[in-house]
Design a protein around this motif. Sequence first.
Motif, PDB file in Angstrom:
ATOM      1  N   SER A  33       0.828  -1.202   0.000  1.00 22.15           N
ATOM      2  CA  SER A  33       0.000   0.000   0.000  1.00 22.15           C
ATOM      3  C   SER A  33       0.865   1.256   0.000  1.00 22.15           C
ATOM      4  O   SER A  33       0.590   2.218  -0.730  1.00 22.15           O
ATOM      5  CB  SER A  33      -0.920  -0.016   1.219  1.00 22.15           C
ATOM      6  OG  SER A  33      -1.721   1.138   1.251  1.00 22.15           O
ATOM      7  N   ARG A  34       1.930   1.241   0.810  1.00 23.03           N
ATOM      8  CA  ARG A  34       2.800   2.415   0.891  1.00 23.03           C
ATOM      9  C   ARG A  34       3.508   2.658  -0.442  1.00 23.03           C
ATOM     10  O   ARG A  34       3.610   3.800  -0.904  1.00 23.03           O
ATOM     11  CB  ARG A  34       3.827   2.225   2.003  1.00 23.03           C
ATOM     12  CG  ARG A  34       4.866   3.337   2.104  1.00 23.03           C
ATOM     13  CD  ARG A  34       5.731   3.180   3.328  1.00 23.03           C
ATOM     14  NE  ARG A  34       6.381   1.880   3.383  1.00 23.03           N
ATOM     15  CZ  ARG A  34       7.478   1.565   2.706  1.00 23.03           C
ATOM     16  NH1 ARG A  34       8.046   2.481   1.903  1.00 23.03           N
ATOM     17  NH2 ARG A  34       8.016   0.370   2.810  1.00 23.03           N
ATOM     18  N   ARG A  35       3.952   1.579  -1.090  1.00 26.25           N
ATOM     19  CA  ARG A  35       4.662   1.721  -2.365  1.00 26.25           C
ATOM     20  C   ARG A  35       3.747   2.301  -3.444  1.00 26.25           C
ATOM     21  O   ARG A  35       4.163   3.174  -4.225  1.00 26.25           O
ATOM     22  CB  ARG A  35       5.162   0.353  -2.826  1.00 26.25           C
ATOM     23  CG  ARG A  35       6.234  -0.244  -1.963  1.00 26.25           C
ATOM     24  CD  ARG A  35       7.593   0.147  -2.439  1.00 26.25           C
ATOM     25  NE  ARG A  35       8.614  -0.691  -1.847  1.00 26.25           N
ATOM     26  CZ  ARG A  35       9.898  -0.588  -2.124  1.00 26.25           C
ATOM     27  NH1 ARG A  35      10.298   0.314  -2.997  1.00 26.25           N
ATOM     28  NH2 ARG A  35      10.771  -1.373  -1.545  1.00 26.25           N
ATOM     29  N   VAL A  36       2.526   1.840  -3.483  1.00 31.92           N
ATOM     30  CA  VAL A  36       1.594   2.347  -4.496  1.00 31.92           C
ATOM     31  C   VAL A  36       1.270   3.810  -4.225  1.00 31.92           C
ATOM     32  O   VAL A  36       1.186   4.628  -5.150  1.00 31.92           O
ATOM     33  CB  VAL A  36       0.312   1.490  -4.534  1.00 31.92           C
ATOM     34  CG1 VAL A  36      -0.737   2.126  -5.452  1.00 31.92           C
ATOM     35  CG2 VAL A  36       0.631   0.076  -5.012  1.00 31.92           C
ATOM     36  N   THR A  37       1.106   4.150  -2.967  1.00 31.71           N
ATOM     37  CA  THR A  37       0.843   5.551  -2.610  1.00 31.71           C
ATOM     38  C   THR A  37       2.007   6.438  -3.025  1.00 31.71           C
ATOM     39  O   THR A  37       1.813   7.548  -3.547  1.00 31.71           O
ATOM     40  CB  THR A  37       0.595   5.668  -1.091  1.00 31.71           C
ATOM     41  OG1 THR A  37      -0.547   4.879  -0.737  1.00 31.71           O
ATOM     42  CG2 THR A  37       0.348   7.116  -0.693  1.00 31.71           C
ATOM     43  N   GLU A  38       3.227   5.972  -2.812  1.00 28.38           N
ATOM     44  CA  GLU A  38       4.414   6.729  -3.218  1.00 28.38           C
ATOM     45  C   GLU A  38       4.472   6.894  -4.730  1.00 28.38           C
ATOM     46  O   GLU A  38       4.849   7.959  -5.240  1.00 28.38           O
ATOM     47  CB  GLU A  38       5.680   6.030  -2.717  1.00 28.38           C
ATOM     48  CG  GLU A  38       5.845   6.076  -1.201  1.00 28.38           C
ATOM     49  CD  GLU A  38       7.006   5.213  -0.724  1.00 28.38           C
ATOM     50  OE1 GLU A  38       7.589   4.494  -1.562  1.00 28.38           O
ATOM     51  OE2 GLU A  38       7.321   5.245   0.481  1.00 28.38           O
TER      52      GLU A  38
END
Length: 296
Positions: A33-38
């Motif tokens: 989730s964090r990677r996609v948000t970034e």
Amino acid sequence: MDLLALADFNLVARHGGFGRAARATGRPKATLSRRVTELEASLNLRLLERGARALRLTEEGRALHERTGALLTELEETAAAIASGGEKPRGRLRISAPLLFSQTAMGKLAAGFALKYPEVRLEVTTEDRAVDMIEEGFDLVIRVNPDPDDGLVGRIFLRDRLVAVASPDLVRPAADLAVPAIVRSEGDRLAWDVKTPTGLSTIAIKPVLALSSLLMVRDAVRAGVGAGRLPISLVSHDLANGALVHWGDIDGPDIALWTLYPSRRLLSARVSAFLDYLKQAFPKGTPDELAAYIGA
């Protein structure tokens, strides 16, 4: 652009959600989730619409996935091929195959393939259902007359056909009488349309046994319990030695065995090697070749 974040986005898009992607890969859901948000922040685009129960790609996300997914897969497979010594087949090869083909031929095929490619760890799962190759991690599936799938490519490597057979002691009755028969399920039709040298005829049947395995059906037919519909490859030896008699070919489409794999320009060396091995085992792909392979 962060390629790792792009790879994680494609992973989530391919599996249809963060949870599914996390379970399939063993990666933490929060990390994905964090990677996609970034990635969204770096592109200043929303790639995913996150609902309470479902997740879907935005128009921009779909375009990014379609254009970069195949490229990333090729990069991964190229890197894996280089790391494993170029084009030499090695590593794990997971295959899903149908029950009858597995029972009659897959053991011999798997053993021969293992001897020829000792650095490949072959894993064969036997099941007749339509598996999700990507979700369940299969490299190759073998299926009988599969439904069209835009996400997969494949080829026919064997053909077979159904025939009506019976024990010599079972006399084929007149047209208005039903013959005892062994069927695959109680819902089967109560008549078989068969082709003979004199033309097309209908055999009325009265089911006396319902057996889920064609090997069980063949054994029951051999015992004289009733007639059966079976692949010619499975009974050709019995027909040749007189243990069974041929009442005609079942009218309908032939049986086609397909190998299916994801639509990729680069096939792994393991998959290519197995496809070549199947071609060597069945160069013509005829029922006679399969019968000879089974009986050898």
